[in-house]
Design a protein around this motif. Structure first.
Motif: not given
Ligand SMILES: NC(=O)c1ccc[n+]([C@@H]2O[C@H](COP(=O)([O-])OP(=O)(O)OC[C@H]3O[C@@H](n4cnc5c(N)ncnc54)[C@H](OP(=O)(O)O)[C@@H]3O)[C@@H](O)[C@H]2O)c1
Length: 402
Positions: A98-102
């Protein structure tokens, strides 16, 4: 770019963190409207994320064609892969994903995850200089100083989506900051505005989530019913607009037509009005500094007839007073307030504690934690205080449920 050329605005890539929630779904309906109005290429999607709602996420991915779909719960990765088989859409899972998506190169990131879980991905988007359409308020409340410092040291821009803050953003004259006397956020008063305290003692989760004006996720609906939502919003406004506690105020306005009023030194008061429909601030935030059409309801003042205002009752709604006290005392007290409230609201929604146990748990957690005057050094420090407050609040909920 000419006055009517929206091509640059509409070509910006968008990531929606929390696409399956109330704000996420409304965001995608604004995207669908933009594509129907301006062309199928409008607002290309970089990533969509959800926590556990894998079927809805997959259906959204098939319809809106992001480069990547991310599911927070790792055990659902296989299912998401099956559901998106043959689409060419990348699929990942887990907190880090999810952090990587940001971090993916979308110009605009809609932060619509609920709770302090939005903090690490929101900070990741800030650090890489994205424009954040920020719906989530808990991350600003939980880590206001840290969020502000990270933002000030970055090229990122934050456009608030929370309706009152989006309204403030639109009527605040940032160049005349010295002349701002007061920013007043409006509160609908929630479903129990006219209930006695005695009647509210036995409120059920169903009654608490049935908001009279807004259609929202369960957690924020309960926060609206306790008025904690308005307290969190005061803290959010303090950090987003660098306004001291004494320049922030709340007024109850049951029609939810006026969202914010800014009072200036010359006696002028500028207000923002719109129908209570989150697609309006979402469309504003996605297109800022331009404006696009949105599918939201239009305000009909003649149909409303009357706009009324009254002071909030802090005795029947002690959560508002608790949040205001944290706003004044500062330090890490908002972090503790937010964490304890998230735990208590979940326990209430699961029928483990009663409605008025929510302020009891929050107050007792704040009283028991000695770190509420300390400042947040870094993300780890904030997360450690957040975790400790959650554990303490959870223990209190267990005691109350026994
Ligand atoms: N709803 C409104 O009208 C409104 C108005 C103003 C501000 N806000 C703020 O906007 C935020 C979202 O509200 P909402 O009402 O849209 O909430 P919601 O309907 O509960 O949706 C929350 C979203 O976050 C995802 N999510 C939940 N837990 C997560 C986690 N631990 N990690 C990553 N993703 C997670 C959910 O995924 P799943 O669906 O898979 O669980 C869903 O996509 C909140 O901070 C709220 O205060 C909402």
């Amino acid at each position: 770019m000419t006055a009517y050329d929206l091509s640059q605005t509409l070509s910006r890539r968008l990531t929606v963190l929390g696409s399956t929630g109330s704000i996420g779904v409304s965001t995608l309906s604004v995207v669908a409207h933009a594509r129907a109005t301006y062309g199928a290429d409008a607002m290309p999607l970089e990533a969509l994320t959800a926590q556990s709602n894998v079927e809805v996420l997959a259906a959204q991915a098939r319809e809106y064609r992001p480069r990547r779909a991310v599911i927070g719960r790792p055990e659902l990765l296989g299912k998401l892969k099956d559901l998106l088989d043959g689409t060419g859409i990348e699929v990942t899972s887990g907190k880090e994903a999810v952090i990587e998506a940001a971090r993916m190169p979308a110009e605009v990131v809609m932060v619509a995850i609920v709770g302090a879980a939005a903090l690490p991905p929101a900070l990741a988007a800030v650090r890489r200089g994205a424009t954040l359409a920020l719906a989530n308020k808990e991350c600003v409340v939980a880590a206001g100083e840290l969020f502000r410092r990270t933002l000030d040291g970055s090229r990122a821009t934050v456009i608030p989506v929370d309706s009152e803050h989006n309204a403030a953003f639109q009527v605040l004259d940032f160049a005349q900051g010295h002349a701002i006397e007061k920013v007043t956020l409006t509160a609908s008063g929630g479903p129990f505005r006219e209930w006695t305290r005695e009647r509210m003692e036995s409120v059920t989760p169903e009654q608490a989530v049935a908001h009279p004006n807004w259609s929202m996720g369960a957690k924020i609906s309960v926060d609206s019913a306790t008025l904690m939502n308005k307290g969190l919003e005061l803290i959010e406004a303090h950090f987003l607009f660098a306004l001291p506690a004494e320049k922030l105020d709340v007024i109850v306005h049951p029609q939810s037509a006026v969202h914010c009023l800014v009072s200036y030194a010359d006696g002028s008061v500028l207000a923002h009005l719109s129908a209570p429909d989150m697609r309006t601030p979402i469309a504003h935030a996605l297109a800022w500094p331009r404006r696009i059409t949105s599918p939201s309801q239009r305000l009909d003042l003649a149909a409303l007839g009357r706009l009324t205002f009254e002071n909030p009752d802090r005795t029947r709604f002690p959560c508002l007073a608790l949040a205001e006290a944290c706003l004044r005392s500062g330090g890490l007290s908002p972090t503790i307030l937010n964490a304890a409230n998230e735990v208590a609201v979940e326990a209430f929604l699961n029928r483990r504690i009663a409605f008025y146990d929510i302020p009891r748990v929050v107050e007792a957690t704040l009283a028991a934690d000695g770190s509420n005057r300390a400042e947040a050094e870094d993300l780890e420090a904030v997360l450690a205080v957040d975790r400790r407050a959650r554990d303490a609040a959870d223990a209190l909920c267990r005691k109350l449920a026994a």
